[in-house]
Scaffold this motif. Structure first.
Motif, PDB file in Angstrom:
ATOM      1  N   ARG A 204      36.640 -34.071 -16.021  1.00  0.00           N
ATOM      2  CA  ARG A 204      36.841 -33.480 -17.338  1.00  0.00           C
ATOM      3  C   ARG A 204      37.952 -34.211 -18.079  1.00  0.00           C
ATOM      4  O   ARG A 204      38.738 -34.950 -17.479  1.00  0.00           O
ATOM      5  N   ASP A 205      38.030 -33.924 -19.396  1.00  0.00           N
ATOM      6  CA  ASP A 205      39.118 -34.424 -20.228  1.00  0.00           C
ATOM      7  C   ASP A 205      40.015 -33.273 -20.666  1.00  0.00           C
ATOM      8  O   ASP A 205      40.575 -33.282 -21.759  1.00  0.00           O
ATOM      9  N   GLU A 206      40.172 -32.283 -19.811  1.00  0.00           N
ATOM     10  CA  GLU A 206      41.102 -31.180 -20.013  1.00  0.00           C
ATOM     11  C   GLU A 206      41.319 -30.507 -18.658  1.00  0.00           C
ATOM     12  O   GLU A 206      40.470 -30.616 -17.761  1.00  0.00           O
ATOM     13  N   PRO A 207      42.446 -29.838 -18.489  1.00  0.00           N
ATOM     14  CA  PRO A 207      42.711 -29.183 -17.209  1.00  0.00           C
ATOM     15  C   PRO A 207      41.782 -27.991 -17.003  1.00  0.00           C
ATOM     16  O   PRO A 207      41.276 -27.411 -17.967  1.00  0.00           O
ATOM     17  N   PHE A 208      41.563 -27.640 -15.745  1.00  0.00           N
ATOM     18  CA  PHE A 208      40.762 -26.463 -15.444  1.00  0.00           C
ATOM     19  C   PHE A 208      41.273 -25.825 -14.153  1.00  0.00           C
ATOM     20  O   PHE A 208      42.137 -26.383 -13.459  1.00  0.00           O
ATOM     21  N   ILE A 209      40.769 -24.651 -13.864  1.00  0.00           N
ATOM     22  CA  ILE A 209      41.258 -23.872 -12.718  1.00  0.00           C
ATOM     23  C   ILE A 209      40.131 -23.660 -11.721  1.00  0.00           C
ATOM     24  O   ILE A 209      38.994 -23.356 -12.097  1.00  0.00           O
ATOM     25  N   ILE A 210      40.457 -23.833 -10.447  1.00  0.00           N
ATOM     26  CA  ILE A 210      39.512 -23.554  -9.372  1.00  0.00           C
ATOM     27  C   ILE A 210      40.134 -22.516  -8.444  1.00  0.00           C
ATOM     28  O   ILE A 210      41.323 -22.215  -8.539  1.00  0.00           O
ATOM     29  N   GLN A 211      39.323 -21.974  -7.564  1.00  0.00           N
ATOM     30  CA  GLN A 211      39.801 -21.026  -6.572  1.00  0.00           C
ATOM     31  C   GLN A 211      39.956 -21.735  -5.229  1.00  0.00           C
ATOM     32  O   GLN A 211      39.008 -22.339  -4.726  1.00  0.00           O
ATOM     33  N   VAL A 212      41.158 -21.656  -4.673  1.00  0.00           N
ATOM     34  CA  VAL A 212      41.426 -22.213  -3.350  1.00  0.00           C
ATOM     35  C   VAL A 212      42.060 -21.108  -2.519  1.00  0.00           C
ATOM     36  O   VAL A 212      43.115 -20.585  -2.891  1.00  0.00           O
ATOM     37  N   LYS A 213      41.400 -20.715  -1.451  1.00  0.00           N
ATOM     38  CA  LYS A 213      41.863 -19.588  -0.628  1.00  0.00           C
ATOM     39  C   LYS A 213      42.020 -18.325  -1.471  1.00  0.00           C
ATOM     40  O   LYS A 213      42.996 -17.580  -1.351  1.00  0.00           O
ATOM     41  N   ASN A 214      41.071 -18.128  -2.391  1.00  0.00           N
ATOM     42  CA  ASN A 214      41.027 -16.949  -3.263  1.00  0.00           C
ATOM     43  C   ASN A 214      42.220 -16.855  -4.203  1.00  0.00           C
ATOM     44  O   ASN A 214      42.580 -15.771  -4.663  1.00  0.00           O
ATOM     45  N   LYS A 215      42.835 -17.992  -4.500  1.00  0.00           N
ATOM     46  CA  LYS A 215      43.941 -18.033  -5.437  1.00  0.00           C
ATOM     47  C   LYS A 215      43.690 -19.131  -6.477  1.00  0.00           C
ATOM     48  O   LYS A 215      43.009 -20.115  -6.196  1.00  0.00           O
ATOM     49  N   ASP A 216      44.263 -18.958  -7.664  1.00  0.00           N
ATOM     50  CA  ASP A 216      44.122 -19.971  -8.708  1.00  0.00           C
ATOM     51  C   ASP A 216      44.831 -21.260  -8.316  1.00  0.00           C
ATOM     52  O   ASP A 216      45.936 -21.234  -7.762  1.00  0.00           O
ATOM     53  N   PHE A 217      44.194 -22.371  -8.625  1.00  0.00           N
ATOM     54  CA  PHE A 217      44.760 -23.689  -8.367  1.00  0.00           C
ATOM     55  C   PHE A 217      44.341 -24.586  -9.524  1.00  0.00           C
ATOM     56  O   PHE A 217      43.175 -24.600  -9.914  1.00  0.00           O
ATOM     57  N   ALA A 218      45.291 -25.300 -10.102  1.00  0.00           N
ATOM     58  CA  ALA A 218      45.003 -26.098 -11.295  1.00  0.00           C
ATOM     59  C   ALA A 218      44.551 -27.511 -10.941  1.00  0.00           C
ATOM     60  O   ALA A 218      45.014 -28.107  -9.964  1.00  0.00           O
ATOM     61  N   VAL A 219      43.665 -28.033 -11.758  1.00  0.00           N
ATOM     62  CA  VAL A 219      43.232 -29.429 -11.676  1.00  0.00           C
ATOM     63  C   VAL A 219      43.646 -30.098 -12.987  1.00  0.00           C
ATOM     64  O   VAL A 219      43.239 -29.670 -14.066  1.00  0.00           O
ATOM     65  N   VAL A 220      44.484 -31.109 -12.880  1.00  0.00           N
ATOM     66  CA  VAL A 220      44.932 -31.867 -14.047  1.00  0.00           C
ATOM     67  C   VAL A 220      44.290 -33.249 -13.922  1.00  0.00           C
ATOM     68  O   VAL A 220      44.788 -34.112 -13.188  1.00  0.00           O
ATOM     69  N   PRO A 221      43.155 -33.474 -14.587  1.00  0.00           N
ATOM     70  CA  PRO A 221      42.339 -34.673 -14.334  1.00  0.00           C
ATOM     71  C   PRO A 221      43.098 -35.992 -14.497  1.00  0.00           C
ATOM     72  O   PRO A 221      43.917 -36.171 -15.395  1.00  0.00           O
ATOM     73  N   TYR A 222      42.779 -36.901 -13.594  1.00  0.00           N
ATOM     74  CA  TYR A 222      43.337 -38.254 -13.574  1.00  0.00           C
ATOM     75  C   TYR A 222      42.409 -39.168 -14.378  1.00  0.00           C
ATOM     76  O   TYR A 222      41.494 -38.718 -15.050  1.00  0.00           O
ATOM     77  N   THR A 223      42.643 -40.458 -14.333  1.00  0.00           N
ATOM     78  CA  THR A 223      41.819 -41.404 -15.084  1.00  0.00           C
ATOM     79  C   THR A 223      41.609 -42.704 -14.306  1.00  0.00           C
ATOM     80  O   THR A 223      42.506 -43.186 -13.617  1.00  0.00           O
ATOM     81  N   LEU A 224      40.429 -43.255 -14.447  1.00  0.00           N
ATOM     82  CA  LEU A 224      40.159 -44.626 -14.024  1.00  0.00           C
ATOM     83  C   LEU A 224      39.959 -45.514 -15.249  1.00  0.00           C
ATOM     84  O   LEU A 224      40.161 -46.719 -15.194  1.00  0.00           O
TER      85      LEU A 224
END
Length: 316
Positions: A204-224
């Motif tokens: 993605r080109d924006e941050p998003f949230i996933i569930q890890v061990k039933n808790k919120d965890f942020a993904v701040v996308p990198y770039t190639l």
């Protein structure tokens, strides 16, 4: 014209409202559009486009005969001494030059630090943090972590975090695996160790949230696409070609940011992005971006915190 994402949401809402009261439906369309647009285009601090810069601190942590611009033909049993000097440039010249450039531009970056590189160059690691930049974890060394058993990988990650903490006093809450290649256990381990985000995702080109061990965890996308190790070393781009490609990326994302939330990532590595020509390119590029209204430069820990606190952040 609104974004595809907003169009889908608008048509869904309009359809549901129409079933209930078709007479009032179209009178509320403009209000619905305004609400959806505002909730998805604005960052919580009012930024239009957020730019995130990575400064990889790896020099000194590489193994003998690591990949370099020199021909990969060193005979078995010998150390590629010239290649080692290419890496040494990263901490002798590269990072100090980039740090001065960030200060001149008034921007703060995220430095992904290899644990062994920190231990070999402690004063430089401390200086990065003292100048106001984020220290993020990048493993203890260049080992391939996705093949490690759970406890071995956990120790590998924790050792890198401890090296950063012991030298700089900064507790890393963000993680970047070597070449983004995390394993199936990595995110669970990061959650256990108190991390808040990782960057090993280019979806993605924006941050998003996933569930890890039933808790919120942020993904701040990198770039190639805007990455010096890929473009300069991998494709033999010149500094001006790099500048033009990243500028084009910025122009498109800035246009999109009028109707949807956008984040732009740029990555510099100590021995590549810290060369004179690349620092000049970075200087010109950032000055160009700063001329645009609503553009802000943020560390990745700041972006992760904003994403976690914002109820409109995408969830997967």
């Amino acid at each position: 014209m609104g974004s595809r994402r907003n169009f889908i949401k608008q048509t869904g809402i309009i359809g549901m409202v129409g079933l209930i009261n078709p007479i009032e439906t179209f009178a509320e369309v403009s209000q619905t559009k305004s609400f959806l647009s505002a909730s998805k285009t604005k960052w919580t601090d009012g930024s239009r486009l957020v730019v995130s810069i990575s400064m990889q601190f790896e020099a000194g942590g590489q193994p003998d005969n690591a990949e370099s611009p020199f021909p990969q033909n060193i005979q078995k049993g010998y150390i590629d001494l010239p290649a080692a000097t290419w890496y040494n440039y990263g901490y002798k010249e590269g990072i100090p030059r980039m740090l001065d450039n960030w200060d001149k531009l008034g921007v703060k970056v995220t430095s992904h630090m290899v644990g062994t590189a920190v231990l070999k160059n402690p004063e430089l690691a401390k200086e990065i943090v003292q100048r106001g930049h984020e220290a993020a974890a990048h493993g203890m060394n260049w080992s391939t972590q996705y093949t490690m058993p759970y406890e071995e990988e956990k120790k590998f990650i924790k050792d890198g975090v401890d090296a950063i903490k012991n030298i700089t006093g900064f507790t890393a809450i963000g993680y970047n695996a070597n070449w983004l290649r995390r394993g199936t256990n990595t995110l669970n381990i990061l959650q256990e160790l108190g991390f808040k985000y990782h960057i090993d995702d280019i979806s993605r080109d924006e941050p998003f949230i996933i569930q890890v061990k039933n808790k919120d965890f942020a993904v701040v996308p990198y770039t190639l696409r805007c990455n010096d190790i890929v473009l300069i070393e991998g494709k033999n781009f010149s500094a001006d070609q790099f500048l033009q490609q990243v500028k084009m990326e910025f122009d498109q994302l800035y246009a999109e940011s009028e109707t949807q939330r956008r984040q732009m990532s740029i990555s510099f590595h100590d021995r590549i992005g810290g060369t004179p020509q690349m620092v000049k390119a970075a200087n010109d590029l950032i000055k160009y971006m700063q001329q645009h209204k609503g553009v802000s430069f943020k560390r990745k820990d700041e972006i992760a915190e904003m994403a976690l606190q914002d109820k409109t952040t995408i969830r997967e």
